[in-house]
Design a protein around this motif. Structure first.
Motif, PDB file in Angstrom:
ATOM      1  N   TYR A  12      -9.478  -4.275  -6.093  1.00  0.00           N
ATOM      2  CA  TYR A  12      -8.192  -3.590  -6.028  1.00  0.00           C
ATOM      3  C   TYR A  12      -7.083  -4.595  -6.314  1.00  0.00           C
ATOM      4  O   TYR A  12      -7.261  -5.818  -6.180  1.00  0.00           O
ATOM      5  CB  TYR A  12      -7.976  -2.951  -4.653  1.00  0.00           C
ATOM      6  CG  TYR A  12      -8.856  -1.741  -4.376  1.00  0.00           C
ATOM      7  CD1 TYR A  12      -9.538  -1.080  -5.400  1.00  0.00           C
ATOM      8  CD2 TYR A  12      -8.988  -1.251  -3.083  1.00  0.00           C
ATOM      9  CE1 TYR A  12     -10.325   0.034  -5.138  1.00  0.00           C
ATOM     10  CE2 TYR A  12      -9.773  -0.135  -2.805  1.00  0.00           C
ATOM     11  CZ  TYR A  12     -10.451   0.500  -3.841  1.00  0.00           C
ATOM     12  OH  TYR A  12     -11.227   1.594  -3.565  1.00  0.00           O
ATOM     13  N   SER A  13      -5.927  -4.052  -6.669  1.00  0.00           N
ATOM     14  CA  SER A  13      -4.820  -4.932  -7.042  1.00  0.00           C
ATOM     15  C   SER A  13      -3.897  -5.243  -5.883  1.00  0.00           C
ATOM     16  O   SER A  13      -3.225  -6.274  -5.888  1.00  0.00           O
ATOM     17  CB  SER A  13      -4.011  -4.297  -8.170  1.00  0.00           C
ATOM     18  OG  SER A  13      -4.841  -4.104  -9.295  1.00  0.00           O
ATOM     19  N   ALA A  14      -3.827  -4.346  -4.913  1.00  0.00           N
ATOM     20  CA  ALA A  14      -2.897  -4.576  -3.803  1.00  0.00           C
ATOM     21  C   ALA A  14      -3.405  -3.952  -2.525  1.00  0.00           C
ATOM     22  O   ALA A  14      -4.088  -2.924  -2.544  1.00  0.00           O
ATOM     23  CB  ALA A  14      -1.522  -3.987  -4.134  1.00  0.00           C
ATOM     24  N   CYS A  15      -3.042  -4.612  -1.439  1.00  0.00           N
ATOM     25  CA  CYS A  15      -3.280  -4.069  -0.104  1.00  0.00           C
ATOM     26  C   CYS A  15      -2.055  -4.429   0.726  1.00  0.00           C
ATOM     27  O   CYS A  15      -1.596  -5.568   0.682  1.00  0.00           O
ATOM     28  CB  CYS A  15      -4.523  -4.703   0.513  1.00  0.00           C
ATOM     29  SG  CYS A  15      -4.714  -4.336   2.276  1.00  0.00           S
ATOM     30  N   VAL A  16      -1.509  -3.457   1.429  1.00  0.00           N
ATOM     31  CA  VAL A  16      -0.405  -3.767   2.341  1.00  0.00           C
ATOM     32  C   VAL A  16      -0.734  -3.158   3.707  1.00  0.00           C
ATOM     33  O   VAL A  16      -0.978  -1.955   3.815  1.00  0.00           O
ATOM     34  CB  VAL A  16       0.954  -3.216   1.841  1.00  0.00           C
ATOM     35  CG1 VAL A  16       2.070  -3.625   2.802  1.00  0.00           C
ATOM     36  CG2 VAL A  16       1.273  -3.716   0.437  1.00  0.00           C
ATOM     37  N   ASP A  17      -0.742  -4.011   4.731  1.00  0.00           N
ATOM     38  CA  ASP A  17      -0.982  -3.553   6.102  1.00  0.00           C
ATOM     39  C   ASP A  17       0.360  -3.367   6.794  1.00  0.00           C
ATOM     40  O   ASP A  17       1.034  -4.354   7.124  1.00  0.00           O
ATOM     41  CB  ASP A  17      -1.834  -4.582   6.861  1.00  0.00           C
ATOM     42  CG  ASP A  17      -3.328  -4.373   6.608  1.00  0.00           C
ATOM     43  OD1 ASP A  17      -3.710  -3.281   6.151  1.00  0.00           O
ATOM     44  OD2 ASP A  17      -4.112  -5.308   6.867  1.00  0.00           O
ATOM     45  N   PHE A  18       0.735  -2.113   6.998  1.00  0.00           N
ATOM     46  CA  PHE A  18       1.999  -1.828   7.678  1.00  0.00           C
ATOM     47  C   PHE A  18       1.758  -1.761   9.183  1.00  0.00           C
ATOM     48  O   PHE A  18       0.686  -1.331   9.635  1.00  0.00           O
ATOM     49  CB  PHE A  18       2.569  -0.489   7.212  1.00  0.00           C
ATOM     50  CG  PHE A  18       3.055  -0.500   5.788  1.00  0.00           C
ATOM     51  CD1 PHE A  18       4.350  -0.890   5.486  1.00  0.00           C
ATOM     52  CD2 PHE A  18       2.216  -0.123   4.750  1.00  0.00           C
ATOM     53  CE1 PHE A  18       4.806  -0.898   4.170  1.00  0.00           C
ATOM     54  CE2 PHE A  18       2.656  -0.119   3.440  1.00  0.00           C
ATOM     55  CZ  PHE A  18       3.954  -0.509   3.148  1.00  0.00           C
ATOM     56  N   ASP A  19       2.796  -2.138   9.936  1.00  0.00           N
ATOM     57  CA  ASP A  19       2.647  -2.220  11.381  1.00  0.00           C
ATOM     58  C   ASP A  19       2.868  -0.869  12.070  1.00  0.00           C
ATOM     59  O   ASP A  19       3.021  -0.790  13.273  1.00  0.00           O
ATOM     60  CB  ASP A  19       3.655  -3.256  11.907  1.00  0.00           C
ATOM     61  CG  ASP A  19       3.158  -3.869  13.200  1.00  0.00           C
ATOM     62  OD1 ASP A  19       1.934  -4.036  13.334  1.00  0.00           O
ATOM     63  OD2 ASP A  19       3.991  -4.141  14.084  1.00  0.00           O
ATOM     64  N   THR A  20       2.925   0.190  11.308  1.00  0.00           N
ATOM     65  CA  THR A  20       3.173   1.528  11.872  1.00  0.00           C
ATOM     66  C   THR A  20       2.382   2.558  11.082  1.00  0.00           C
ATOM     67  O   THR A  20       1.959   2.286   9.954  1.00  0.00           O
ATOM     68  CB  THR A  20       4.684   1.866  11.794  1.00  0.00           C
ATOM     69  OG1 THR A  20       4.868   3.219  12.179  1.00  0.00           O
ATOM     70  CG2 THR A  20       5.215   1.694  10.386  1.00  0.00           C
ATOM     71  N   ALA A  21       2.210   3.721  11.697  1.00  0.00           N
ATOM     72  CA  ALA A  21       1.593   4.830  10.951  1.00  0.00           C
ATOM     73  C   ALA A  21       2.570   5.996  10.879  1.00  0.00           C
ATOM     74  O   ALA A  21       2.186   7.104  10.508  1.00  0.00           O
ATOM     75  CB  ALA A  21       0.298   5.255  11.614  1.00  0.00           C
TER      76      ALA A  21
END
Ligand code: GLA
Length: 735
Positions: free
Chosen positions: A180-189
């Protein structure tokens, strides 16, 4: 420099205009961790956000905690099989058949500008819109792999781009099964996910759903970016609307199989990934070889969806679209598809051109049916030589006659396809994508050429060149009318068959690159059964893309609304067609059809010799109107005001000059309703301090503040499908 490194905290910060993207090398094993994506803050160290000292983020005090750590740490590029059970971005099949991999920080570099991605479309730096790049190299020693994550921050735009290059630095081959080209882990849902979905003739309908536990994704496994799902997704905070709130937009610069997925995890965080779909994908990497994953564009907005869209528009107009027509008004064309379908000849085309030229139309485009012996869609794709029966005297004669009328000439090709009934297929049956021994699925009576093979591309291109060199051709419509099935190549060994999906797309890009560099004066318009390849990958080669085969003005309101989420109006192929509309059977006023098409590249798709006289008479005025406003539409800021997905009684939008000196407001009353003959609409994007007057009523001046906060009255529209435009000009004096 918009990229900085804080050595003490081992933290990288990319600053893109008012947005920060922060990454850190986490203690406990040199993992590359995601710290923050959002509005810029001045602090030099934000690594406390990783919460490494809080349960369950406890690194390796014992074995159990270590696994917990890996399953909760926000990763920049998570690998499969080492204890992170969320979606991974990277997966391999090692020579021993196992899949676990583990990429850790090795080195980094920071530099000005932005590298090109070999063989792939990508955004680039310009003098007007510069950027800086951070490359972080990760390594997996046992696998002998290095992955370089490339991040670019645009100085004046809230844009970060990402891509990945994986290199085999070991001495054994390794098969990549997901890159995959990108992964972003956000601190909220606490997000809604907005996507653009649809079907043939109703592409890119905007849909917004609340995220919930588990995975929500959109994808394509059709070999094209697709009518069904566009390679775009936005995560919006719940309260974000058109004009306010935080939104993160992701768009994949790629034209083949993709996935965009949001996963809500056990701790109510969101992992977002985007890249080439790993269904039926693998890539064998021999020692010394590398694989480049396409680019993901990430936009951050605190001004809602509208702010996100305007950033995408600015980026694509300046930093993605290339060529002579990048900043130019496009010629007003007339295309014969809906006028004649396959039933045309030289005489018919010249009669259309004669009438069109008198009315101010500037280019005739000859669509499908001019080659081989093509009288319907059941033959001749691949036989790119002139069908003499239809074009007696050849192409040059026709083009010369059209040129004599003062018009340019454009032509349709479908270079990726092959008909079973074609000389090409009879000579080279193995050039079609197929699985030997299996029946080949037909779609629109055609097969797809194996564009992974250079000799196939070379042969098609040599036929195209003969056509292009034989007459004065100034525009090409490059079409692609079917999806891939039985994906197999006669030229690839078994262990590389799963590379074909991607090699096919690379082949298409390679040929488009050749075409656009050999014929820089030719305006290229992409098309795929309407808008099945309306994606940023295609925009890199062609400054405009046919939006949809649905030319009905009312259907177009929705299609163009959705398309504008991330693509600039200057790129939307939009034409005025005849009524009743061929796709939906609806009749709309000619003026409304003009106003809907004016949002895009503008042209006509009708038999101008046969439409009602009053419509014909309206064309010169329509063209004058288009010419008057085109610069504003092409270069201005676009504001969506109406939303047909929420209220289908009207639509409205606006283009505001960058210096706020003028604005074009367009309104369409979809359905006339009793007792609702007047509406108040608030304008957007004006200078609140300045005064504006309507060009048609110069005596009435109102402040930008009044126009935006109080609004304007819209009334007097009688009937369905009626439209109006109002031009606001900034007044020099307030009295
Ligand atoms: C596709 C295109 C149309 C037209 C036809 C020709 O459907 O979207 O605009 O060019 O092919 O066959």
């Amino acid at each position: 420099m918009s990229v900085t490194y804080n050595e003490k905290a081992r933290q990288f910060r990319l600053r893109a205009n008012k947005t920060d993207y922060v990454i850190a090398v986490a203690p406990g094993g040199d993992y590359l961790a995601h710290v923050r994506f959002g509005s810029a803050v001045p602090d030099r160290d934000l690594t406390y956000l990783l919460r490494l000292d809080e349960n369950p983020f406890t690194p390796e005090t014992n074995d159990r905690d270590r696994a917990v750590y890996l399953d909760t740490l926000p990763f920049e590029y998570p690998c499969f099989g080492i204890g992170d059970y969320r979606e991974s971005a990277f997966k391999i099949s090692a020579p021993d058949g196992t899949s676990a991999c583990d990429l850790r920080y090795k080195s980094h570099k920071i530099y000005k500008g932005k590298p090109a991605l070999e063989g792939l479309p990508a955004t680039f730096a310009t003098e007007k819109s510069p950027c800086d790049t951070l490359e972080i190299t990760l390594e997996d020693k046992p696998a002998g792999l290095e992955a370089t994550l490339i991040y670019t921050a645009f100085e004046k735009l809230d844009v970060i781009t990402r891509s990945v290059i994986v290199k085999n630095v070991g001495d054994k081959p390794c098969t990549l099964t997901r890159v995959y080209s990108a992964c972003v882990d956000f601190d909220t849902a606490d997000f809604d996910m907005l996507t653009l979905n649809g079907s043939w003739a109703r592409e890119r309908a905007a849909e917004r759903c609340r995220l919930h536990h588990g995975k929500q994704s959109i994808d394509s496994i059709r070999g094209e970016s697709s009518h069904q799902n566009n390679p775009f997704a936005a995560l919006c905070e719940h309260k974000a609307d058109e004009d306010s709130g935080e939104v993160f937009g992701f768009n994949f610069v790629y034209s083949g199989n993709f996935i965009a997925q949001a996963e809500v995890t056990q701790h109510k965080k969101t992992r977002f990934v985007m890249g080439i779909n790993d269904t039926d994908f693998s890539w064998l990497l021999e020692p010394g070889e590398s694989f480049t994953a396409p680019e993901v564009v990430m936009v951050h907005s605190t001004e809602g969806l509208g702010g996100m869209s305007r950033t995408f528009h600015d980026l694509y107009r300046e930093n993605l679209i290339r060529g002579e027509y990048k900043d130019k008004r496009r010629p007003i064309l007339i295309n014969n598809w809906e006028a004649t379908y396959f039933d045309f000849n030289t005489e018919k085309l010249i009669s259309i051109a004669k009438e069109a030229s008198k009315l101010g139309i500037e280019m005739l485009v000859m669509d499908d049916g001019w080659f081989g012996h093509r009288d319907s869609d059941n033959s001749s794709l691949g036989d790119w030589f002139v069908y003499e029966k239809k074009l007696p005297g050849g192409l040059k004669h026709l083009v010369d006659e059209v040129n004599k009328l003062g018009m340019k000439f454009g032509i349709w090709f479908e270079p990726e396809m092959i008909s079973p009934d074609s000389e090409l297929f009879r000579a080279h049956p193995d050039w079609a994508i197929q699985v030997k021994g299996r029946p080949m699925t037909l779609c629109r009576e055609q097969y797809v050429l194996d564009y992974s093979r250079k000799e196939v591309r070379d042969h098609i291109y040599s036929m195209m060149r003969k056509i292009l060199d034989g007459a004065n051709i100034e525009y090409i419509k490059w079409d692609m009318n079917r999806q891939l099935t039985e994906v197999g190549s006669a030229a690839l060994p078994p262990e590389r068959q799963k590379e074909l999906w991607h090699r096919y797309v690379l082949g298409v890009y390679e040929l488009m690159e050749r075409l656009t560099s050999d014929y820089p004066h030719i305006l290229l318009e992409n098309c795929s059964g309407g808008g099945a390849r309306f994606d940023p990958g295609m925009l890199y080669y062609s400054p405009q893309i046919w939006c949809s085969d649905d030319t009905d003005a009312i259907e177009r309101l929705k299609i163009q609304y959705g398309t504008s989420m991330c693509y600039p109006c200057s790129a939307m192929g939009a034409h005025v067609s005849d009524c009743p509309n061929h796709t939906v059977g609806r009749s709309t006023p000619f003026a409304t059809r003009g106003h809907a098409a004016m949002v895009g590249t503008f042209g006509y798709e009708l038999d101008v010799t046969r439409i009602p006289q009053e419509d014909r008479d309206a064309i010169p005025g329509q063209i004058a109107e288009f010419n008057k406003y085109n610069a504003l539409v092409r270069t201005g800021d676009h504001y969506r005001i109406g939303n047909m997905f929420e209220d289908n009684t009207f639509d409205a939008w606006e283009f505001v000059a960058k210096d706020k000196s003028e604005a074009l407001f367009e309104f369409v009353q979809v359905l006339g309703r009793p007792n609702e003959r007047s509406r108040r609409i608030r304008l957007k994007g004006l200078d609140p301090e300045a005064y504006y007057f309507r060009e048609d009523k110069p005596e009435e001046k109102l402040s930008g503040a009044a126009l935006m906060n109080c609004g304007i009255n819209i009334g007097g529209l009688w009937g369905d499908f009626r439209s109006l435009i109002i031009h606001f000009i900034r007044a020099e004096h307030t009295d």
